[in-house]
Design a protein around this motif. Structure first.
Motif, mmCIF file in Angstrom:
data_model
loop_
_atom_site.group_PDB
_atom_site.id
_atom_site.type_symbol
_atom_site.label_atom_id
_atom_site.label_comp_id
_atom_site.label_asym_id
_atom_site.label_seq_id
_atom_site.Cartn_x
_atom_site.Cartn_y
_atom_site.Cartn_z
ATOM 1 N N GLN A 140 0.728 -1.193 0.016
ATOM 2 C CA GLN A 140 -0.193 0.032 0.021
ATOM 3 C C GLN A 140 0.873 1.386 -0.097
ATOM 4 O O GLN A 140 0.763 2.242 -0.919
ATOM 5 N N ASP A 141 1.814 1.207 0.703
ATOM 6 C CA ASP A 141 2.746 2.276 0.742
ATOM 7 C C ASP A 141 3.644 2.581 -0.499
ATOM 8 O O ASP A 141 3.774 3.656 -1.000
ATOM 9 N N TRP A 142 4.073 1.528 -1.178
ATOM 10 C CA TRP A 142 4.863 1.520 -2.407
ATOM 11 C C TRP A 142 3.797 2.217 -3.546
ATOM 12 O O TRP A 142 4.112 3.137 -4.163
ATOM 13 N N VAL A 143 2.506 1.724 -3.440
ATOM 14 C CA VAL A 143 1.589 2.211 -4.435
ATOM 15 C C VAL A 143 1.252 3.766 -4.204
ATOM 16 O O VAL A 143 0.867 4.619 -5.101
ATOM 17 N N ALA A 144 0.956 3.905 -2.952
ATOM 18 C CA ALA A 144 0.591 5.548 -2.539
ATOM 19 C C ALA A 144 1.702 6.266 -3.179
ATOM 20 O O ALA A 144 1.384 7.579 -3.405
ATOM 21 N N PHE A 145 2.955 5.878 -3.027
ATOM 22 C CA PHE A 145 4.078 6.901 -3.407
ATOM 23 C C PHE A 145 4.029 7.156 -4.986
ATOM 24 O O PHE A 145 3.987 8.359 -5.423
ATOM 25 N N TYR A 146 3.761 6.212 -5.677
ATOM 26 C CA TYR A 146 3.568 6.197 -7.138
ATOM 27 C C TYR A 146 2.182 6.976 -7.694
ATOM 28 O O TYR A 146 2.135 7.537 -8.587
ATOM 29 N N SER A 147 1.315 6.640 -6.623
ATOM 30 C CA SER A 147 -0.031 7.383 -6.863
ATOM 31 C C SER A 147 0.127 8.911 -6.945
ATOM 32 O O SER A 147 -0.183 9.620 -7.649
ATOM 33 N N LYS A 148 1.076 9.416 -5.841
ATOM 34 C CA LYS A 148 1.284 10.818 -5.603
ATOM 35 C C LYS A 148 2.152 11.333 -6.835
ATOM 36 O O LYS A 148 2.008 12.489 -7.470
ATOM 37 N N PHE A 149 3.041 10.394 -7.125
ATOM 38 C CA PHE A 149 3.953 10.918 -8.437
ATOM 39 C C PHE A 149 3.088 10.825 -9.588
ATOM 40 O O PHE A 149 3.237 12.091 -10.400
ATOM 41 N N TRP A 150 2.083 10.270 -9.963
ATOM 42 C CA TRP A 150 1.412 10.306 -11.290
ATOM 43 C C TRP A 150 0.273 11.556 -11.104
ATOM 44 O O TRP A 150 0.089 12.365 -11.808
ATOM 45 N N SER A 151 -0.048 11.606 -9.927
ATOM 46 C CA SER A 151 -1.273 12.769 -9.659
ATOM 47 C C SER A 151 -0.491 14.224 -9.974
ATOM 48 O O SER A 151 -0.760 15.007 -10.401
ATOM 49 N N THR A 152 0.765 14.409 -9.291
ATOM 50 C CA THR A 152 1.767 15.440 -9.579
ATOM 51 C C THR A 152 2.126 15.728 -10.925
ATOM 52 O O THR A 152 1.524 17.024 -11.546
ATOM 53 N N ASN A 153 2.492 14.807 -11.591
ATOM 54 C CA ASN A 153 2.755 14.734 -13.164
ATOM 55 C C ASN A 153 1.491 15.117 -13.914
ATOM 56 O O ASN A 153 1.777 15.765 -14.819
ATOM 57 N N MET A 154 0.238 14.601 -13.568
ATOM 58 C CA MET A 154 -0.769 14.918 -14.428
ATOM 59 C C MET A 154 -1.288 16.313 -14.024
ATOM 60 O O MET A 154 -1.734 17.080 -15.108
ATOM 61 N N GLN A 155 -1.119 16.809 -13.036
ATOM 62 C CA GLN A 155 -1.544 18.079 -12.575
ATOM 63 C C GLN A 155 -0.716 19.274 -13.457
ATOM 64 O O GLN A 155 -0.923 20.134 -13.887
ATOM 65 N N ARG A 156 0.941 18.698 -13.504
ATOM 66 C CA ARG A 156 1.839 19.476 -14.227
ATOM 67 C C ARG A 156 1.352 19.597 -15.877
ATOM 68 O O ARG A 156 1.560 20.523 -16.616
ATOM 69 N N LEU A 157 1.174 18.204 -16.258
ATOM 70 C CA LEU A 157 0.767 18.290 -17.490
ATOM 71 C C LEU A 157 -0.576 19.041 -18.117
ATOM 72 O O LEU A 157 -0.604 19.789 -19.100
ATOM 73 N N LYS A 158 -1.517 19.151 -17.222
ATOM 74 C CA LYS A 158 -2.723 19.615 -17.205
ATOM 75 C C LYS A 158 -2.477 21.354 -17.201
ATOM 76 O O LYS A 158 -3.118 22.007 -17.989
ATOM 77 N N GLN A 159 -1.580 21.866 -16.374
ATOM 78 C CA GLN A 159 -1.049 23.284 -16.385
ATOM 79 C C GLN A 159 -0.343 23.564 -17.554
ATOM 80 O O GLN A 159 -0.610 24.547 -18.236
ATOM 81 N N LEU A 160 0.520 22.651 -18.070
ATOM 82 C CA LEU A 160 1.079 23.034 -19.497
ATOM 83 C C LEU A 160 -0.139 23.038 -20.628
ATOM 84 O O LEU A 160 0.106 24.125 -21.588
ATOM 85 N N PHE A 161 -1.171 22.245 -20.607
ATOM 86 C CA PHE A 161 -2.000 22.433 -21.767
ATOM 87 C C PHE A 161 -2.752 23.868 -21.435
ATOM 88 O O PHE A 161 -3.031 24.335 -22.617
#
Length: 109
Positions: free
Chosen positions: A83-104
């Motif tokens: 669960q902890d391992w998946v949570a780390f990558y969940s935050k990673f993808w969430s942050t990167n998706m927010q950045r991508l949205k900002q770029l668009f």
């Protein structure tokens, strides 16, 4: 067996679909005897026992003898590592998706 002296890595233990199904079955019941678990699979008692042994080595499953019967129950504590391992990558993808949205959004302006 404590988490510190597990004989098998929990990621290795859950890698097999049969073992993940065993975990689900045990999560849905307080405790199940081997013969009930075996009836859920198209494999013999020995094969199911081997999968349970791997889960037991990882600390995910506990067993107890009741007469001649062995009953199994889930010990979900070692799954926290996953669960902890998946949570780390969940935050990673969430942050990167927010950045991508900002770029668009910046490109649209």
């Amino acid at each position: 067996m404590t988490e510190d002296n597990r004989l098998r890595d929990v990621f290795d233990a859950i890698a097999d679909p049969t073992r993940r199904r065993l975990i689900r079955l045990l999560a849905e019941a307080e405790e199940l005897p081997l013969h009930e678990l075996t009836s859920q699979f198209q494999m013999g008692r020995t094969a199911v026992s081997k999968h349970l042994a791997i889960l037991k080595e990882a600390g995910v499953v506990r067993d107890r003898k009741v007469g001649r019967e062995t009953r199994f129950r889930l010990n979900a504590a070692p799954l926290r590592e996953i669960q902890d391992w998946v949570a780390f990558y969940s935050k990673f993808w969430s942050t990167n998706m927010q950045r991508l949205k900002q770029l668009f959004e910046e490109e649209e302006e």
